[in-house]
Design a protein around this motif. Structure first.
Motif, PDB file in Angstrom:
ATOM      1  N   LEU A 122       0.837  -1.195   0.000  1.00 60.48           N
ATOM      2  CA  LEU A 122       0.000   0.000   0.000  1.00 60.48           C
ATOM      3  C   LEU A 122       0.876   1.250   0.000  1.00 60.48           C
ATOM      4  O   LEU A 122       2.035   1.209   0.429  1.00 60.48           O
ATOM      5  N   PRO A 123       0.368   2.380  -0.498  1.00 62.85           N
ATOM      6  CA  PRO A 123       1.173   3.612  -0.521  1.00 62.85           C
ATOM      7  C   PRO A 123       1.777   3.921   0.844  1.00 62.85           C
ATOM      8  O   PRO A 123       1.111   3.817   1.878  1.00 62.85           O
ATOM      9  N   GLY A 124       3.073   4.269   0.818  1.00 66.12           N
ATOM     10  CA  GLY A 124       3.784   4.570   2.058  1.00 66.12           C
ATOM     11  C   GLY A 124       4.342   3.349   2.742  1.00 66.12           C
ATOM     12  O   GLY A 124       4.829   3.442   3.873  1.00 66.12           O
ATOM     13  N   GLY A 136       6.294   3.443  -1.665  1.00 67.27           N
ATOM     14  CA  GLY A 136       6.569   4.854  -1.419  1.00 67.27           C
ATOM     15  C   GLY A 136       5.318   5.712  -1.444  1.00 67.27           C
ATOM     16  O   GLY A 136       4.195   5.201  -1.420  1.00 67.27           O
ATOM     17  N   ILE A 137       5.516   7.032  -1.476  1.00 69.70           N
ATOM     18  CA  ILE A 137       4.389   7.968  -1.383  1.00 69.70           C
ATOM     19  C   ILE A 137       4.349   8.897  -2.585  1.00 69.70           C
ATOM     20  O   ILE A 137       5.335   9.058  -3.300  1.00 69.70           O
ATOM     21  N   GLU A 182      12.532   5.702   0.931  1.00 74.11           N
ATOM     22  CA  GLU A 182      12.227   7.123   0.956  1.00 74.11           C
ATOM     23  C   GLU A 182      10.714   7.363   0.984  1.00 74.11           C
ATOM     24  O   GLU A 182       9.975   6.833   0.162  1.00 74.11           O
ATOM     25  N   GLY A 183      10.271   8.131   1.971  1.00 71.04           N
ATOM     26  CA  GLY A 183       8.855   8.467   2.105  1.00 71.04           C
ATOM     27  C   GLY A 183       8.096   7.609   3.093  1.00 71.04           C
ATOM     28  O   GLY A 183       7.040   8.025   3.585  1.00 71.04           O
ATOM     29  N   ASN A 184       8.609   6.424   3.416  1.00 72.13           N
ATOM     30  CA  ASN A 184       7.833   5.519   4.260  1.00 72.13           C
ATOM     31  C   ASN A 184       7.706   6.008   5.693  1.00 72.13           C
ATOM     32  O   ASN A 184       6.644   5.877   6.308  1.00 72.13           O
ATOM     33  N   ARG A 185       8.767   6.578   6.259  1.00 67.65           N
ATOM     34  CA  ARG A 185       8.657   7.077   7.634  1.00 67.65           C
ATOM     35  C   ARG A 185       7.680   8.245   7.710  1.00 67.65           C
ATOM     36  O   ARG A 185       6.939   8.377   8.683  1.00 67.65           O
ATOM     37  N   THR A 186       7.667   9.069   6.667  1.00 69.04           N
ATOM     38  CA  THR A 186       6.685  10.158   6.613  1.00 69.04           C
ATOM     39  C   THR A 186       5.271   9.584   6.593  1.00 69.04           C
ATOM     40  O   THR A 186       4.367  10.087   7.268  1.00 69.04           O
ATOM     41  N   ALA A 187       5.086   8.504   5.832  1.00 68.96           N
ATOM     42  CA  ALA A 187       3.770   7.856   5.758  1.00 68.96           C
ATOM     43  C   ALA A 187       3.400   7.238   7.104  1.00 68.96           C
ATOM     44  O   ALA A 187       2.264   7.390   7.564  1.00 68.96           O
TER      45      ALA A 187
END
Length: 315
Positions: free
Chosen positions: A97-99, A104-105, A225-230
């Motif tokens: 799933l996204p993130g 990624g996002i 990249e982007g997963n921790r933000t998600a």
């Protein structure tokens, strides 16, 4: 002089390696996508553009379609054993799933909203020209699954929910910590490996089954990249909505044949709230796994996949 330069260069190289090693331990920075692909993609991995995200998925086997959705901070790898056992009889489709995982996002974080997850899933399945299938979701993936079933009842043959988000209850410890207003601004940039490893131990009932390889997978994919933000986005969203009674609106309107699975040692979505599902879905089938945690399909895959197959085969 030459030996001195060599010595200094070796020390410099060692310092660089130690620095980046400590960054990974602390969850700072990112692991390049190609490096993650070399380790966590395989010959069945595919990518498809949905909105502005290159969604990673695997499509294996032939026969009736089963769609599998993982939970928060997880990936399609949580279904590895299920997919291996099911693909001789079914077409098994699972996605990051996204993130999460290798996906990624996109540019707009609002695309991570859970209602958007229903839309993303539908666009993905439409792109694969799949319009009738069995739908299985764990945790956050369970929430997306039962909401998808309400929005597209004609597409879902049967629904299986595994330790699914659904009813208001206290936040899991890691989510409570990571979503705290004083911690959250930092958590989107720093997610130490030891916290990931502790969380993996929490979602297993039998801690002896948690291998270092398993911990490494969860930790590595958190550094895409982007997963921790998600993750941080989902944690903050959970703080806002997890204790809200409106979270469960619509569950009693599910009309597909449904099975609900639960581990008695779930530390994230407590077993004590399992009874709510029985009240809302009195005609559903229920399976309880003594000693299992939040992700029984990963912890005890042989038992849980057999229950899935029996449920699909039942009238």
């Amino acid at each position: 002089m030459k030996l001195n330069r060599i010595f200094k260069s070796k020390n410099f190289l060692l310092s660089v390696l130690l620095f980046f090693g400590s960054c990974r331990f602390l969850g700072i920075g990112s692991i390049p996508l190609e490096e993650l692909k070399s380790k966590y993609a395989n010959e069945n991995s595919k990518f498809i553009r949905i909105d502005d995200v290159d969604l990673h998925y695997r499509d294996e086997g032939k026969g009736p379609v089963i769609v599998l959705l993982h939970g928060v901070c997880s990936s399609l790898h949580t279904w590895d054993v299920w997919a291996e056992k099911l693909k001789s009889k079914y077409r098994v489709i699972r996605l990051d799933l996204p993130g999460h995982g290798l996906t990624g996002i996109g540019k707009d974080l609002n695309g991570l909203e859970l209602p958007q997850g229903v839309r993303t899933l539908d666009r993905f399945l439409n792109a694969l020209k799949i319009d009738r299938f069995y739908l299985v979701g764990n945790s956050m993936g369970g929430y997306i699954s039962w909401n998808y079933s309400l929005k597209h009842p004609e597409k879902v043959l049967k629904l299986v929910l595994i330790d699914s988000v659904g009813y208001a209850q206290p936040l899991p410890p890691m989510i409570a910590l990571a979503s705290h207003p004083l911690v959250s601004p930092f958590a989107k940039h720093v997610l130490p490996k030891f916290m990931i490893e502790k969380s993996v131990e929490q979602v297993y009932g039998d801690k002896n089954k948690v291998t270092q390889e398993l911990k490494d997978r969860y930790a590595d994919l958190s550094m895409r990249e982007g997963n921790r933000t998600a993750y941080n986005y989902f944690f903050v969203m959970a703080r806002q909505k997890f204790t809200n009674a409106e979270l469960s609106e619509g569950i009693d309107k599910i009309r597909q044949p449904t099975m609900v699975m639960w581990g008695t040692e779930d530390e994230w979505l407590k077993y004590e709230y399992f009874g709510n599902w029985k009240k809302s879905l009195p005609k559903a089938a229920f399976r309880v796994y003594e000693g299992a945690g939040h992700i029984p399909m990963e912890e005890i895959p042989e038992v849980t996949v057999k229950d899935l197959e029996n449920f699909i085969a039942s009238e």
